[in-house]
Scaffold this motif. Sequence first.
Motif: not given
Length: 162
Positions: A18-21, A27-28, A35-36
């Motif tokens: 999820l690095k790109e997001y 995303v957090s 949780t993401y």
Amino acid sequence: PELVQNHIHGKAGLPALLKEYDNKGLVSFSKSAMTYQFYNNSIIKLAHCSSLEDATKYQGAEITVLLIDEVTQMKAEVFEFLLSRVRLAGQKIEGLPRIITAGNPGGIGHNWVKHRWVEHGTEIWEDEKTGRFAYGPSGPFPWHGRAGGRLDHRVQLVRLHR
């Protein structure tokens, strides 16, 4: 600890996927809630669910995609309860809702998993080197076992990383 080890750490962990997001602020991650949360309020929740008591924490939840790792380590009643939470109320989206499971032979759930999918005419493939099996009704999917062998299965899976 296993949940974090298997899904957070390493090159193929969720932070890497999820690095790109994350770089774009889309995303957090909440370590305390595991949780993401995405920009559109979609959530990926990492949770351990080994008992019916654990499963009832999701009473009333609407789960769109349920991913279960090591399904053969789960009792049938836990799976059935979680299955009852998988829905997409009032919407029609192709391919959703969906349940994706993975597991290996053995464990407390081996017999019910085998009975539910394998003994009802679903094709089964076994890797002679590792003794692992796979089952499912869709097209060919390359699978890599620990022994480095390659076996084409007909298993419907979503690859989260390549």
